[in-house]
Design a protein around this motif. Sequence first.
Motif, short mmCIF file in Angstrom:
data_model
loop_
_atom_site.label_atom_id
_atom_site.label_comp_id
_atom_site.label_asym_id
_atom_site.label_seq_id
_atom_site.Cartn_x
_atom_site.Cartn_y
_atom_site.Cartn_z
N ILE A 48 14.31 58.77 29.53
CA ILE A 48 13.22 59.41 30.27
C ILE A 48 13.87 60.20 31.39
CG2 ILE A 48 11.10 59.09 31.59
CD1 ILE A 48 10.84 56.35 30.18
N TYR A 49 13.97 61.52 31.19
CA TYR A 49 14.69 62.35 32.15
C TYR A 49 13.99 62.30 33.51
CZ TYR A 49 17.25 66.34 34.00
OH TYR A 49 18.05 67.15 34.74
N GLY A 50 14.74 61.93 34.56
CA GLY A 50 14.18 61.85 35.90
C GLY A 50 13.49 60.54 36.22
N GLY A 51 13.40 59.64 35.23
CA GLY A 51 12.79 58.33 35.47
C GLY A 51 11.27 58.37 35.46
N LEU A 52 10.67 57.18 35.45
CA LEU A 52 9.22 57.06 35.50
C LEU A 52 8.70 57.33 36.91
CD1 LEU A 52 8.14 53.96 33.37
CD2 LEU A 52 8.03 56.38 32.77
N LYS A 53 7.43 57.71 36.96
CA LYS A 53 6.75 57.91 38.24
C LYS A 53 5.31 57.44 38.08
CE LYS A 53 9.50 62.03 39.30
NZ LYS A 53 10.29 61.93 38.06
N VAL A 54 4.74 56.98 39.18
CA VAL A 54 3.34 56.58 39.18
C VAL A 54 2.49 57.78 38.75
CG1 VAL A 54 1.40 55.88 40.63
CG2 VAL A 54 3.63 54.79 40.92
N GLY A 55 1.56 57.53 37.85
CA GLY A 55 0.70 58.59 37.33
C GLY A 55 1.10 59.09 35.96
N MET A 56 2.30 58.73 35.50
CA MET A 56 2.74 59.17 34.18
C MET A 56 2.08 58.34 33.09
SD MET A 56 6.81 60.01 34.71
CE MET A 56 7.00 60.68 33.06
N HIS A 57 1.90 58.97 31.92
CA HIS A 57 1.34 58.33 30.74
C HIS A 57 2.36 58.33 29.63
CE1 HIS A 57 -3.18 59.09 31.86
NE2 HIS A 57 -2.47 58.65 32.89
N LEU A 58 2.48 57.23 28.91
CA LEU A 58 3.35 57.14 27.74
C LEU A 58 2.49 56.75 26.55
CD1 LEU A 58 4.96 55.87 30.40
CD2 LEU A 58 6.81 55.76 28.78
N TYR A 59 2.43 57.63 25.56
CA TYR A 59 1.52 57.45 24.43
C TYR A 59 2.32 57.29 23.15
CZ TYR A 59 -1.76 58.90 20.74
OH TYR A 59 -2.51 58.98 19.60
#
Length: 280
Positions: A48-59
């Motif tokens: 995951i380029y740049g890492g996870l962030k609050v508000g992101m969705h993974l489908y």
Amino acid sequence: MHVNVNGNPFYFFKHRMPFEDVTAIKFVGDVAIEAINIAESIPYVKRIYGGLKVGMHLYFRGVVHRKINRFHINLQYGQQRGLKALHFNPRFRPSQVVVLNSFRNGRWDLEERVHEMPFCKGESFEILFIVTAKGYQVNVNGRPFYTFKHRMPVKTVNAIKIAGDVSIETINITGKIPHVGLIYGGLRTGTYMYFRGTIPHKIARFHINLNLGELKGCDKALHFNPRFKPSEVVVFNSFRNGRWDREERVNKMPFRRGEDFELLFIVTAHGFQYVHCTCV
């Protein structure tokens, strides 16, 4: 590569460099991207380029094998074995249960178990992870299933791993533009890349690059570049050895300001088919 836009064939861009060496996709410009799908095999590992962030969705969309034992989706630190912020693990044997956990300091933490099984053998499914400030909201088949509270910092999660008795058809990670995503193991003949998004009213241009690497200035097997100013044109090109190759131009613009679009790239043995997916 075949390129389709809104369901219609649009252009065929012949290979100029080995497509197997393409390891990243990069989006830049005046466009909002809602979905990025790349057909993948199991086991699947993706950075995951740049890492996870609050508000992101993974489908995730896929199919459960008829003779399933278990499968898992890990949100983890790095692409190899290591820290796992979320281990989502539906198990069918010896009994049906969904286990959620994390792994750190060389050991598993306390399991959280849900005895309601939302998956059926031999049937398709949709899973959505929503990253919130408090935890990972897990939805299955359009319904809220469970919230797993954070045990580790979200920003350090930089990889997904999927393994087990499932087939995966679609993986979407929604984020912001510019967006860079890795293609684990490179492209292969028959791979398709599907994109869905929206063209803003005040657009100048955007581009999608299929890169041989992540760094600025790296070689680009395909540079797909719709331009609205000063005139409407779609430019195809490649970049290697520090310079642009010969442009290929299409003066028919398949995108419209303010409208949604679907875009499909199909990798063939001879080139990239850009399938003209019309505005939707």
